[in-house]
Design an enzyme around this catalytic site. Sequence first.
Site, PDB file in Angstrom:
ATOM      1  N   THR A 103     -28.378   4.570  -5.621  1.00 32.23           N
ATOM      2  CA  THR A 103     -29.384   3.723  -4.987  1.00 32.23           C
ATOM      3  C   THR A 103     -30.394   3.293  -6.048  1.00 32.23           C
ATOM      4  OG1 THR A 103     -31.005   5.450  -4.438  1.00 32.23           O
ATOM      5  CG2 THR A 103     -29.130   5.193  -2.941  1.00 32.23           C
ATOM      6  N   CYS A 104     -31.448   2.609  -5.619  1.00 35.04           N
ATOM      7  CA  CYS A 104     -32.460   2.163  -6.572  1.00 35.04           C
ATOM      8  C   CYS A 104     -33.228   3.334  -7.175  1.00 35.04           C
ATOM      9  CB  CYS A 104     -33.422   1.184  -5.907  1.00 35.04           C
ATOM     10  SG  CYS A 104     -34.225   1.835  -4.424  1.00 35.04           S
ATOM     11  N   GLY A 158     -29.192  -9.097   1.418  1.00 32.22           N
ATOM     12  CA  GLY A 158     -28.549  -7.825   1.735  1.00 32.22           C
ATOM     13  C   GLY A 158     -29.456  -6.959   2.583  1.00 32.22           C
ATOM     14  N   SER A 177     -37.098  11.643  -1.458  1.00 31.75           N
ATOM     15  CA  SER A 177     -37.291  10.223  -1.769  1.00 31.75           C
ATOM     16  C   SER A 177     -38.642   9.963  -2.422  1.00 31.75           C
ATOM     17  CB  SER A 177     -37.188   9.387  -0.491  1.00 31.75           C
ATOM     18  OG  SER A 177     -35.875   9.425   0.033  1.00 31.75           O
ATOM     19  N   GLN A 215     -27.739   4.660   3.332  1.00 35.24           N
ATOM     20  CA  GLN A 215     -27.112   4.656   2.012  1.00 35.24           C
ATOM     21  C   GLN A 215     -26.166   5.838   1.843  1.00 35.24           C
ATOM     22  OE1 GLN A 215     -30.840   4.583  -0.094  1.00 35.24           O
ATOM     23  NE2 GLN A 215     -30.727   2.391  -0.504  1.00 35.24           N
ATOM     24  N   ARG A 223     -31.844   6.715  -7.400  1.00 37.09           N
ATOM     25  CA  ARG A 223     -31.038   7.854  -7.815  1.00 37.09           C
ATOM     26  C   ARG A 223     -29.600   7.448  -8.118  1.00 37.09           C
ATOM     27  NH1 ARG A 223     -32.214  11.781  -4.878  1.00 37.09           N
ATOM     28  NH2 ARG A 223     -33.866  10.765  -3.690  1.00 37.09           N
ATOM     29  N   GLU A 270     -38.687   8.283   3.924  1.00 32.11           N
ATOM     30  CA  GLU A 270     -38.203   6.899   4.084  1.00 32.11           C
ATOM     31  C   GLU A 270     -36.857   6.902   4.806  1.00 32.11           C
ATOM     32  OE1 GLU A 270     -35.656   5.131   2.444  1.00 32.11           O
ATOM     33  OE2 GLU A 270     -35.040   6.392   0.772  1.00 32.11           O
ATOM     34  N   ASP A 271     -36.625   5.864   5.581  1.00 34.54           N
ATOM     35  CA  ASP A 271     -35.483   5.846   6.486  1.00 34.54           C
ATOM     36  C   ASP A 271     -34.263   5.124   5.955  1.00 34.54           C
ATOM     37  OD1 ASP A 271     -36.944   3.541   6.540  1.00 34.54           O
ATOM     38  OD2 ASP A 271     -36.871   3.247   8.699  1.00 34.54           O
ATOM     39  N   GLY A 301     -33.271  -7.043   1.539  1.00 36.61           N
ATOM     40  CA  GLY A 301     -33.854  -8.347   1.842  1.00 36.61           C
ATOM     41  C   GLY A 301     -34.028  -8.552   3.327  1.00 36.61           C
TER      42      GLY A 301
END
Length: 422
Positions: A49-50, A189, A106, A117, A52, A111-112, A192
């Site tokens: 992810t952004c 995505g 996180s 993910q 990790r 955060e949800d 966004g």
Amino acid sequence: MKLVVVGINHKDTPLEIREKGSFIHRTLNEGIRTLLNENDIAEVIILSTCNRSEIYVATRNVDAAGEILKGFYLSEKSDQLEPYLFVKKERAAMVHLYEVVTGLDSMILGEDQILGQVKDALEKSQAIKGCGKYLTKMFREAITFSKKVKTVYKISETPLSLSSTAIKHIKRQYPEDYGDKKILIIGSGKMGELALRYMKAEGFQNPYMTNRTFHNMDKCEAIHENVKMIHYENRYQVIPEMDVIISATASPHVILKAAEMPQLDKPLIVIDLALPRDVDEAVGNIPGAELLTIDDFKEIIDETMVYRMKVAEKIAAEIQEEIDGLILWVTHAKVDNMVQDLNETSRKLAEETIENLCGRLSLTEKEETYLAKIVRSKFREMVMPPIKQLKSLNTEEEIIRMEKTVAYLFSGRPEAALGDQK
């Protein structure tokens, strides 16, 4: 099987280093297939992810698997990752997985978005047969637990993600007239789309959206009736009109270059939520432009953070209890595997004995059928007492000791047990 996880995350790894360890869809699948070729790795799931990049594996040799994963990151990604790589094994790896899925690990506590993910990571591995019974069980249990605690403690009752935090930041920057600000979202995505949803919820009236392909623009128009679609190739032309740009694409390349940016006649906030980054770092040096990246949001305190931190302590305690139950499942799974192995060994020996006897004796079809029935029954009876004993084991120490004994006794070829009978 045991769990090992190796990776990097937002806690101590700079953004420019995290970029080097990230996976896109193609490299993720290639990575799983490469690691499955290793003898000491049975199952693989990659979570990228952004914030990790983490590789989870099922293995019988935790030390060897840890070294393999570290070597993979350094050879396939970058040797610059070495100081930042963490390795967690067995219970510590399980706890880490649960903390990741619940959002306790996180950048933005609770955060949800991470839950979705993690689901995607599991499904991508399953799609190419990268994971089996063990990792599937681990991830599904962690996902189920996360849903439960989020329902009980409402830690994500107010939706929270990088996208929502970015929208709240914009609102703080323009407290008087935020609703009138023109905001361009690049990327349709998940991030966004979330940004667009939060803009709608917060009362932003002038969203613009662009993407390299217009594959889900109808969906975006349904989310916010005022959204205006911009052709991707025209993105630089509309920038002077904008007050804010939020970029969140899955592109492996920079999509906003400083050299192609137009002159700005008013202040512009550029928020880059992508990894690898979408925006040329030099954009932050353009007069009138302010560039924010993922790591800049570490300093933004959410209004509900104090509550989230208290809830996080309760969830962390529940995670420990949940892991106790998961370890019990793993322990009994070892017994199930031993029972399965004994039954399979018994079956093979019975069939080989039947074939051997029928080949040496002149029997009618009826006699062969009767003989096969008797032999199968006797071989089954032979393994029933040890199976009963196996199922009576209670502690992990007893099971591990017996697992080694069974492996030693039955490690040879099944036909070797027939020995002198042939």
